[in-house]
Design a protein around this motif. Sequence first.
Motif, PDB file in Angstrom:
ATOM      1  N   PHE A 162       0.831  -1.203   0.000  1.00 61.32           N
ATOM      2  CA  PHE A 162       0.000   0.000   0.000  1.00 61.32           C
ATOM      3  C   PHE A 162       0.867   1.254   0.000  1.00 61.32           C
ATOM      4  O   PHE A 162       0.412   2.338   0.368  1.00 61.32           O
ATOM      5  N   LYS A 163       2.125   1.082  -0.437  1.00 61.78           N
ATOM      6  CA  LYS A 163       3.033   2.223  -0.522  1.00 61.78           C
ATOM      7  C   LYS A 163       2.490   3.243  -1.523  1.00 61.78           C
ATOM      8  O   LYS A 163       2.071   2.897  -2.617  1.00 61.78           O
ATOM      9  N   GLY A 164       2.505   4.493  -1.108  1.00 58.77           N
ATOM     10  CA  GLY A 164       1.973   5.544  -1.970  1.00 58.77           C
ATOM     11  C   GLY A 164       0.466   5.689  -1.875  1.00 58.77           C
ATOM     12  O   GLY A 164      -0.119   6.516  -2.588  1.00 58.77           O
ATOM     13  N   LEU A 165      -0.197   4.905  -0.996  1.00 63.20           N
ATOM     14  CA  LEU A 165      -1.648   4.993  -0.895  1.00 63.20           C
ATOM     15  C   LEU A 165      -2.086   6.350  -0.366  1.00 63.20           C
ATOM     16  O   LEU A 165      -3.119   6.875  -0.797  1.00 63.20           O
ATOM     17  N   GLY A 166      -1.294   6.925   0.550  1.00 61.63           N
ATOM     18  CA  GLY A 166      -1.640   8.250   1.067  1.00 61.63           C
ATOM     19  C   GLY A 166      -1.743   9.272  -0.043  1.00 61.63           C
ATOM     20  O   GLY A 166      -2.805   9.895  -0.230  1.00 61.63           O
ATOM     21  N   PRO A 167      -0.655   9.470  -0.828  1.00 64.98           N
ATOM     22  CA  PRO A 167      -0.764  10.391  -1.964  1.00 64.98           C
ATOM     23  C   PRO A 167      -1.811   9.958  -2.984  1.00 64.98           C
ATOM     24  O   PRO A 167      -2.430  10.797  -3.640  1.00 64.98           O
ATOM     25  N   THR A 168      -1.993   8.628  -3.129  1.00 60.95           N
ATOM     26  CA  THR A 168      -3.011   8.153  -4.058  1.00 60.95           C
ATOM     27  C   THR A 168      -4.388   8.626  -3.634  1.00 60.95           C
ATOM     28  O   THR A 168      -5.180   9.108  -4.452  1.00 60.95           O
ATOM     29  N   LEU A 169      -4.697   8.483  -2.333  1.00 60.83           N
ATOM     30  CA  LEU A 169      -5.994   8.938  -1.835  1.00 60.83           C
ATOM     31  C   LEU A 169      -6.110  10.456  -1.913  1.00 60.83           C
ATOM     32  O   LEU A 169      -7.149  10.989  -2.301  1.00 60.83           O
ATOM     33  N   VAL A 170      -5.014  11.130  -1.550  1.00 60.27           N
ATOM     34  CA  VAL A 170      -5.017  12.596  -1.627  1.00 60.27           C
ATOM     35  C   VAL A 170      -5.228  13.044  -3.071  1.00 60.27           C
ATOM     36  O   VAL A 170      -5.854  14.074  -3.326  1.00 60.27           O
ATOM     37  N   GLY A 171      -4.718  12.245  -4.024  1.00 56.14           N
ATOM     38  CA  GLY A 171      -4.889  12.572  -5.433  1.00 56.14           C
ATOM     39  C   GLY A 171      -6.187  12.043  -6.010  1.00 56.14           C
ATOM     40  O   GLY A 171      -6.873  12.733  -6.762  1.00 56.14           O
ATOM     41  N   THR A 172      -6.538  10.795  -5.649  1.00 55.55           N
ATOM     42  CA  THR A 172      -7.703  10.149  -6.248  1.00 55.55           C
ATOM     43  C   THR A 172      -9.007  10.818  -5.848  1.00 55.55           C
ATOM     44  O   THR A 172      -9.890  11.030  -6.695  1.00 55.55           O
ATOM     45  N   ILE A 173      -9.147  11.138  -4.570  1.00 54.81           N
ATOM     46  CA  ILE A 173     -10.413  11.713  -4.115  1.00 54.81           C
ATOM     47  C   ILE A 173     -10.721  13.026  -4.832  1.00 54.81           C
ATOM     48  O   ILE A 173     -11.799  13.167  -5.433  1.00 54.81           O
ATOM     49  N   PRO A 174      -9.794  14.006  -4.832  1.00 50.71           N
ATOM     50  CA  PRO A 174     -10.100  15.223  -5.602  1.00 50.71           C
ATOM     51  C   PRO A 174     -10.119  14.985  -7.105  1.00 50.71           C
ATOM     52  O   PRO A 174     -10.900  15.611  -7.825  1.00 50.71           O
ATOM     53  N   ALA A 175      -9.257  14.052  -7.599  1.00 46.13           N
ATOM     54  CA  ALA A 175      -9.220  13.793  -9.040  1.00 46.13           C
ATOM     55  C   ALA A 175     -10.550  13.245  -9.529  1.00 46.13           C
ATOM     56  O   ALA A 175     -11.097  13.708 -10.543  1.00 46.13           O
TER      57      ALA A 175
END
Length: 346
Positions: free
Chosen positions: A113-126
């Motif tokens: 789940f590495k990078g999941l934090g930025p993924t969520l920070v990016g995915t939710i607004p994206a």
Amino acid sequence: MSTSRLVSDASSSLPSPTSSKPKFLPGKSWQHFIAGGIGGMCGAVVTSPFDVVKTRLQSSLFLEKPVAVRIVGNGSATVVRSTSGAGGLLWNFVETGYILRNIYREESARALFKGLGPTLVGTIPAKSINFFTYGNGKRVIANNFNDGQENTYVHLSAAALAGIVTGTITNPIWVLKTRLQLASTVQNTDVDSRRYRGAGLTMVRKILREEGIRGFYKGLTASYVGVSEGIIQWVLYEKLKKSTASTESQRQGGTQAWLGMLASAGTAKCVATILTYPHEVIRTRLRQPQVNGVMRYTGLMQTLRLILAEEGTRALYNGLSAHLMRVVPNAAVVFSIYEGILLWAA
């Protein structure tokens, strides 16, 4: 009562000619924003391990990393990686399983789940921005340029607008996510692959120090090229959804209706991904960190020519199996939640 009075009363009770034309309703526009964000969050969490594998396979930094297992004569297991691409697409799916296992064994379950934090920070607004722009954009375009009627051109225009807006706003987050997912493949990195707390902030400082603000916009040109994927996906999804909804079983609603919608979302994403996948590899290469102070990939065409010259055409499809295993179920999850919330809020 006079005849003229009857005619007047009857005409006043009829809707105006423009009332049948669908209107853009600002009050409901936020439903697309919220539904898209929730759907994107759920899909990202469920498919995160495949995203890590996909990113590593796309990157040149991972080419020499051991990812598969070969059983030798004495029964012992030797970890190797074939760079020739032998085995075809079917072997790539098997290889993806080996990579997942090796990450789990060598780096811990959290590495999946590495990078999941930025993924969520990016995915939710994206996803919120994408669904908001598309859902309301097609209304505005239809109302102003096509007499309130949706068609393929309306869907195409709305999808292009949504892709450009989303890519521009969220590109820095995807650069950060890519760097974090590749951290363990780069020697002498400032980010310890086993220390996740504060890794994102450390990486942000590293990018700013070495590359400046421009470093957060690596791969933006490739993202604009990738707008074509969103266009194909949205247009195909709208057509498939309309087609499945026209069948008798879909008109009856229930489970079969949702299965038809899920199949439409998954199929549209699968076709769009296969047709446009090379831009994903190019974008990942452009977002790679510097190695020994050198940025190897500097531009869209330069990256394409370098990959073709050094690795061949097959390299443009590195990680496709892991990507499909992630994006197809992800699309089904995202669109089902999105459509469900819109239906519930209607």
